[in-house]
Design a protein around this motif. Sequence first.
Motif, PDB file in Angstrom:
ATOM      1  N   SER A  43       0.348  11.011  28.216  1.00  0.00           N
ATOM      2  CA  SER A  43       1.526  11.875  28.314  1.00  0.00           C
ATOM      3  C   SER A  43       2.536  11.634  27.193  1.00  0.00           C
ATOM      4  N   ALA A  44       2.411  10.528  26.446  1.00  0.00           N
ATOM      5  CA  ALA A  44       3.347  10.279  25.352  1.00  0.00           C
ATOM      6  C   ALA A  44       2.791   9.211  24.423  1.00  0.00           C
ATOM      7  N   ILE A  45       3.112   9.344  23.121  1.00  0.00           N
ATOM      8  CA  ILE A  45       2.752   8.349  22.111  1.00  0.00           C
ATOM      9  C   ILE A  45       3.934   8.177  21.160  1.00  0.00           C
ATOM     10  N   SER A  46       4.283   6.936  20.874  1.00  0.00           N
ATOM     11  CA  SER A  46       5.249   6.621  19.820  1.00  0.00           C
ATOM     12  C   SER A  46       4.692   5.440  19.032  1.00  0.00           C
ATOM     13  N   TYR A  47       5.180   5.279  17.800  1.00  0.00           N
ATOM     14  CA  TYR A  47       4.707   4.115  17.042  1.00  0.00           C
ATOM     15  C   TYR A  47       5.811   3.559  16.167  1.00  0.00           C
ATOM     16  N   TYR A  48       5.578   2.322  15.737  1.00  0.00           N
ATOM     17  CA  TYR A  48       6.553   1.611  14.910  1.00  0.00           C
ATOM     18  C   TYR A  48       5.840   0.992  13.708  1.00  0.00           C
ATOM     19  N   LEU A  49       6.435   1.207  12.536  1.00  0.00           N
ATOM     20  CA  LEU A  49       5.947   0.608  11.299  1.00  0.00           C
ATOM     21  C   LEU A  49       7.001  -0.359  10.765  1.00  0.00           C
ATOM     22  N   PRO A  50       6.629  -1.581  10.409  1.00  0.00           N
ATOM     23  CA  PRO A  50       7.624  -2.489   9.834  1.00  0.00           C
ATOM     24  C   PRO A  50       8.164  -1.916   8.530  1.00  0.00           C
ATOM     25  N   PRO A  51       9.426  -2.197   8.206  1.00  0.00           N
ATOM     26  CA  PRO A  51      10.060  -1.530   7.064  1.00  0.00           C
ATOM     27  C   PRO A  51       9.522  -1.924   5.689  1.00  0.00           C
ATOM     28  N   LYS A  52       8.958  -3.106   5.543  1.00  0.00           N
ATOM     29  CA  LYS A  52       8.475  -3.530   4.227  1.00  0.00           C
ATOM     30  C   LYS A  52       7.245  -2.728   3.826  1.00  0.00           C
ATOM     31  N   VAL A  53       7.261  -2.203   2.607  1.00  0.00           N
ATOM     32  CA  VAL A  53       6.159  -1.378   2.104  1.00  0.00           C
ATOM     33  C   VAL A  53       5.593  -1.993   0.831  1.00  0.00           C
ATOM     34  N   VAL A  54       4.276  -2.047   0.747  1.00  0.00           N
ATOM     35  CA  VAL A  54       3.588  -2.480  -0.472  1.00  0.00           C
ATOM     36  C   VAL A  54       2.755  -1.300  -0.956  1.00  0.00           C
ATOM     37  N   ASP A  55       3.106  -0.763  -2.134  1.00  0.00           N
ATOM     38  CA  ASP A  55       2.358   0.383  -2.647  1.00  0.00           C
ATOM     39  C   ASP A  55       1.322  -0.073  -3.665  1.00  0.00           C
ATOM     40  N   ASN A  56       0.504   0.880  -4.107  1.00  0.00           N
ATOM     41  CA  ASN A  56      -0.585   0.546  -5.030  1.00  0.00           C
ATOM     42  C   ASN A  56      -0.070   0.039  -6.363  1.00  0.00           C
ATOM     43  N   ARG A  57       1.070   0.555  -6.798  1.00  0.00           N
ATOM     44  CA  ARG A  57       1.631   0.095  -8.069  1.00  0.00           C
ATOM     45  C   ARG A  57       1.927  -1.407  -8.008  1.00  0.00           C
ATOM     46  N   ALA A  58       2.495  -1.858  -6.897  1.00  0.00           N
ATOM     47  CA  ALA A  58       2.816  -3.281  -6.753  1.00  0.00           C
ATOM     48  C   ALA A  58       1.557  -4.130  -6.790  1.00  0.00           C
ATOM     49  N   LEU A  59       0.473  -3.646  -6.182  1.00  0.00           N
ATOM     50  CA  LEU A  59      -0.771  -4.409  -6.180  1.00  0.00           C
ATOM     51  C   LEU A  59      -1.388  -4.459  -7.579  1.00  0.00           C
ATOM     52  N   VAL A  60      -1.324  -3.338  -8.293  1.00  0.00           N
ATOM     53  CA  VAL A  60      -1.849  -3.317  -9.664  1.00  0.00           C
ATOM     54  C   VAL A  60      -1.065  -4.290 -10.545  1.00  0.00           C
ATOM     55  N   GLU A  61       0.250  -4.282 -10.422  1.00  0.00           N
ATOM     56  CA  GLU A  61       1.074  -5.194 -11.211  1.00  0.00           C
ATOM     57  C   GLU A  61       0.795  -6.649 -10.857  1.00  0.00           C
ATOM     58  N   GLU A  62       0.520  -6.905  -9.593  1.00  0.00           N
ATOM     59  CA  GLU A  62       0.282  -8.278  -9.148  1.00  0.00           C
ATOM     60  C   GLU A  62      -1.074  -8.798  -9.593  1.00  0.00           C
ATOM     61  N   PHE A  63      -2.110  -7.966  -9.449  1.00  0.00           N
ATOM     62  CA  PHE A  63      -3.462  -8.423  -9.751  1.00  0.00           C
ATOM     63  C   PHE A  63      -3.858  -8.201 -11.210  1.00  0.00           C
ATOM     64  N   GLY A  64      -3.235  -7.231 -11.852  1.00  0.00           N
ATOM     65  CA  GLY A  64      -3.574  -6.957 -13.248  1.00  0.00           C
ATOM     66  C   GLY A  64      -4.930  -6.322 -13.429  1.00  0.00           C
ATOM     67  N   THR A  65      -5.518  -5.813 -12.362  1.00  0.00           N
ATOM     68  CA  THR A  65      -6.820  -5.136 -12.434  1.00  0.00           C
ATOM     69  C   THR A  65      -6.731  -3.836 -11.648  1.00  0.00           C
ATOM     70  N   TRP A  66      -7.768  -3.001 -11.795  1.00  0.00           N
ATOM     71  CA  TRP A  66      -7.816  -1.705 -11.137  1.00  0.00           C
ATOM     72  C   TRP A  66      -6.638  -0.838 -11.593  1.00  0.00           C
ATOM     73  N   THR A  67      -6.520   0.330 -11.004  1.00  0.00           N
ATOM     74  CA  THR A  67      -5.395   1.237 -11.247  1.00  0.00           C
ATOM     75  C   THR A  67      -4.953   1.795  -9.899  1.00  0.00           C
ATOM     76  N   GLU A  68      -3.770   2.386  -9.880  1.00  0.00           N
ATOM     77  CA  GLU A  68      -3.286   2.974  -8.633  1.00  0.00           C
ATOM     78  C   GLU A  68      -4.268   4.034  -8.121  1.00  0.00           C
ATOM     79  N   ASP A  69      -4.779   4.853  -9.033  1.00  0.00           N
ATOM     80  CA  ASP A  69      -5.682   5.927  -8.630  1.00  0.00           C
ATOM     81  C   ASP A  69      -7.016   5.382  -8.134  1.00  0.00           C
ATOM     82  N   LYS A  70      -7.512   4.306  -8.756  1.00  0.00           N
ATOM     83  CA  LYS A  70      -8.789   3.743  -8.317  1.00  0.00           C
ATOM     84  C   LYS A  70      -8.670   3.205  -6.899  1.00  0.00           C
ATOM     85  N   ILE A  71      -7.563   2.539  -6.597  1.00  0.00           N
ATOM     86  CA  ILE A  71      -7.358   2.044  -5.235  1.00  0.00           C
ATOM     87  C   ILE A  71      -7.331   3.205  -4.253  1.00  0.00           C
TER      88      ILE A  71
END
Length: 337
Positions: free
Chosen positions: A9-37
């Motif tokens: 009869s009802a659904i709600s959800y919660y997402l924690p506010p911290k976000v990690v996007d593909n750009r951050a992962l590419v910058e951190e790992f130095g491999t792959w690209t945002e589009d490849k991920i």
Amino acid sequence: MKGFGAAISAISYYLPPKVVDNRALVEEFGTWTEDKIYQKTGIRERHVVDGELVSDLAARAAEKLFEEHGVDRDSIDFLLLCTESPDYYLPATACVVQDRLGLKKTTGALDYNLGCSGFIYGLALSKGLIAAGIASRVLLITADTLTRTINPKDKSTRTIFGDAAAAILVEASDTARIGDFVLGTDGSGMDKLIIPAGAWAAPRSPETAAERTNKWGNTRSAENLYMNGPEVLNFTLATVPEAVSRTLEAHSLKLEDVDLFVFHQATLLILEHLRKEIGIPPEKFFMNMENKGNTVSATIPMALRDAADEGRLRPGDRVMAVGFGVGYSWGATIIRW
């Protein structure tokens, strides 16, 4: 009590506010690209906890449910909490959440440990409690902080998983709007998606904490999440199409009779393989992991809520929900929306 049928009869959800996007992962790992991920996973960003516990996410999702849908917390008879990352070995995190929410003390509450098929199993348990006359209103919460188990240097899993909690109200209904279930387990695949050490089978030690780097440059210890991607894909392709066929047969339906298919939001690669293998038209196949990631047991209820909000799921529609993953385990059912 209305009857022994059960309905969402009802659904709600919660997402924690911290976000990690593909750009951050590419910058951190130095491999792959945002589009490849994105091409491999279908994910551009994922929400991750920053110190929050499962009880925090679960309580916030439930409070949103009470507020958004006008649900009286005193009407809850039973609390089911699906999680693989409980606050404690004991007590059950469901007991913590019952107290946080101020649910009445006559409320039954328990945890069950299951991952990607956990929502389907939770619906089955909720329906059973209602059919047995034990409960009239069940608060089902699926919540995980799986990213806490991932090694920061393991890009294979960091690109995929996110954290979230979904709260679902399942209540007695004069009609059976939650249908029959197809459930399955194959424990021989337990080692393909696992945190090998940290519990009683392999207690923490200097040896389990030792990090190793594989040939693909991913680093983890035995205390971190491990996923054998190719084997999980093989399991999925071998199991899910049959589960879909059995679910259709159990409800005397054909594929075209289903208005929307909502599968566990694993990765784009897995879901597209399944969609094409089963022959589901794109317009009947819902995906929403792009800005959430794979949130384990919370993916299906979040997708159901989003599909309804977007007008992709309307009252009276038949939706097939299918979960699959860790265990190995899987489950499917038909829901009349």
